[in-house]
Design a protein around this motif. Structure first.
Motif, mmCIF file in Angstrom:
data_model
loop_
_atom_site.group_PDB
_atom_site.id
_atom_site.type_symbol
_atom_site.label_atom_id
_atom_site.label_comp_id
_atom_site.label_asym_id
_atom_site.label_seq_id
_atom_site.Cartn_x
_atom_site.Cartn_y
_atom_site.Cartn_z
ATOM 1 N N SER A 44 -0.844 -11.851 -25.635
ATOM 2 C CA SER A 44 -1.142 -12.326 -24.280
ATOM 3 C C SER A 44 -0.950 -11.217 -23.254
ATOM 4 O O SER A 44 -1.664 -11.147 -22.255
ATOM 5 C CB SER A 44 -0.281 -13.539 -23.931
ATOM 6 O OG SER A 44 1.075 -13.181 -23.924
ATOM 7 N N TYR A 45 0.007 -10.317 -23.488
ATOM 8 C CA TYR A 45 0.179 -9.172 -22.595
ATOM 9 C C TYR A 45 -1.040 -8.254 -22.655
ATOM 10 O O TYR A 45 -1.502 -7.768 -21.628
ATOM 11 C CB TYR A 45 1.441 -8.390 -22.962
ATOM 12 C CG TYR A 45 1.655 -7.161 -22.115
ATOM 13 C CD1 TYR A 45 2.149 -7.271 -20.821
ATOM 14 C CD2 TYR A 45 1.350 -5.896 -22.601
ATOM 15 C CE1 TYR A 45 2.337 -6.159 -20.039
ATOM 16 C CE2 TYR A 45 1.535 -4.772 -21.825
ATOM 17 C CZ TYR A 45 2.030 -4.901 -20.543
ATOM 18 O OH TYR A 45 2.211 -3.795 -19.767
ATOM 19 N N SER A 78 -3.847 -9.769 -20.602
ATOM 20 C CA SER A 78 -3.671 -9.775 -19.151
ATOM 21 C C SER A 78 -3.277 -8.411 -18.597
ATOM 22 O O SER A 78 -2.898 -8.307 -17.437
ATOM 23 C CB SER A 78 -2.614 -10.812 -18.767
ATOM 24 O OG SER A 78 -1.370 -10.468 -19.340
ATOM 25 N N TYR A 79 -3.411 -7.350 -19.389
ATOM 26 C CA TYR A 79 -2.979 -6.021 -18.944
ATOM 27 C C TYR A 79 -3.779 -5.532 -17.747
ATOM 28 O O TYR A 79 -3.242 -4.916 -16.838
ATOM 29 C CB TYR A 79 -3.102 -5.015 -20.084
ATOM 30 C CG TYR A 79 -2.709 -3.624 -19.678
ATOM 31 C CD1 TYR A 79 -1.375 -3.292 -19.500
ATOM 32 C CD2 TYR A 79 -3.668 -2.639 -19.453
ATOM 33 C CE1 TYR A 79 -0.996 -2.030 -19.117
ATOM 34 C CE2 TYR A 79 -3.297 -1.369 -19.066
ATOM 35 C CZ TYR A 79 -1.965 -1.067 -18.903
ATOM 36 O OH TYR A 79 -1.593 0.179 -18.518
ATOM 37 N N GLU A 117 -5.121 -7.209 -15.236
ATOM 38 C CA GLU A 117 -4.633 -7.822 -14.008
ATOM 39 C C GLU A 117 -3.235 -7.315 -13.653
ATOM 40 O O GLU A 117 -2.923 -7.087 -12.491
ATOM 41 C CB GLU A 117 -4.613 -9.344 -14.134
ATOM 42 C CG GLU A 117 -5.990 -9.975 -14.210
ATOM 43 C CD GLU A 117 -6.552 -9.972 -15.613
ATOM 44 O OE1 GLU A 117 -5.774 -9.735 -16.567
ATOM 45 O OE2 GLU A 117 -7.765 -10.186 -15.755
ATOM 46 N N LEU A 118 -2.390 -7.123 -14.652
ATOM 47 C CA LEU A 118 -1.041 -6.620 -14.385
ATOM 48 C C LEU A 118 -1.077 -5.186 -13.863
ATOM 49 O O LEU A 118 -0.301 -4.816 -12.991
ATOM 50 C CB LEU A 118 -0.197 -6.692 -15.652
ATOM 51 C CG LEU A 118 0.137 -8.095 -16.148
ATOM 52 C CD1 LEU A 118 0.818 -8.012 -17.495
ATOM 53 C CD2 LEU A 118 0.999 -8.808 -15.148
#
Length: 88
Positions: free
Chosen positions: A71-72, A75-76, A78-79
């Motif tokens: 999941s990281y 979504s990397y 956006e992070l």
């Protein structure tokens, strides 16, 4: 004397680097072959870490850790965008 094992029947850990391309081409890449490979992997994981007499949380924690990393990775983008933003 042990009988020789054909290249198709060898496991990935038993294949030499020079035999690797031909070993990969011998694999079954049809949808049923891929589903069967995932099923065999799941069965090996389940019997090794989950279905034990004295079970522990190790098997379930590995699944949770894999989910967190996956999941990281999703979504990397956006992070990373949030990290570069100035708040003042």
């Amino acid at each position: 004397m042990a009988s020789p094992v054909t290249l198709k029947e060898k496991r990935l850990l038993d294949v030499r680097i020079s035999e690797l391309p031909s070993w990969v081409l011998m694999r079954d890449f049809t949808p049923t072959g891929i589903v069967g490979a995932f099923r065999r992997g799941y069965d090996r994981y389940y019997s090794k870490y989950v279905n034990l007499r004295k079970g522990s949380v190790a098997g379930l924690s590995m699944v949770l850790a894999a989910y967190v990393v996956f999941s990281y990775c999703l979504s990397y983008k956006e992070l990373k965008h949030e990290r570069l933003r100035k708040y003042h």
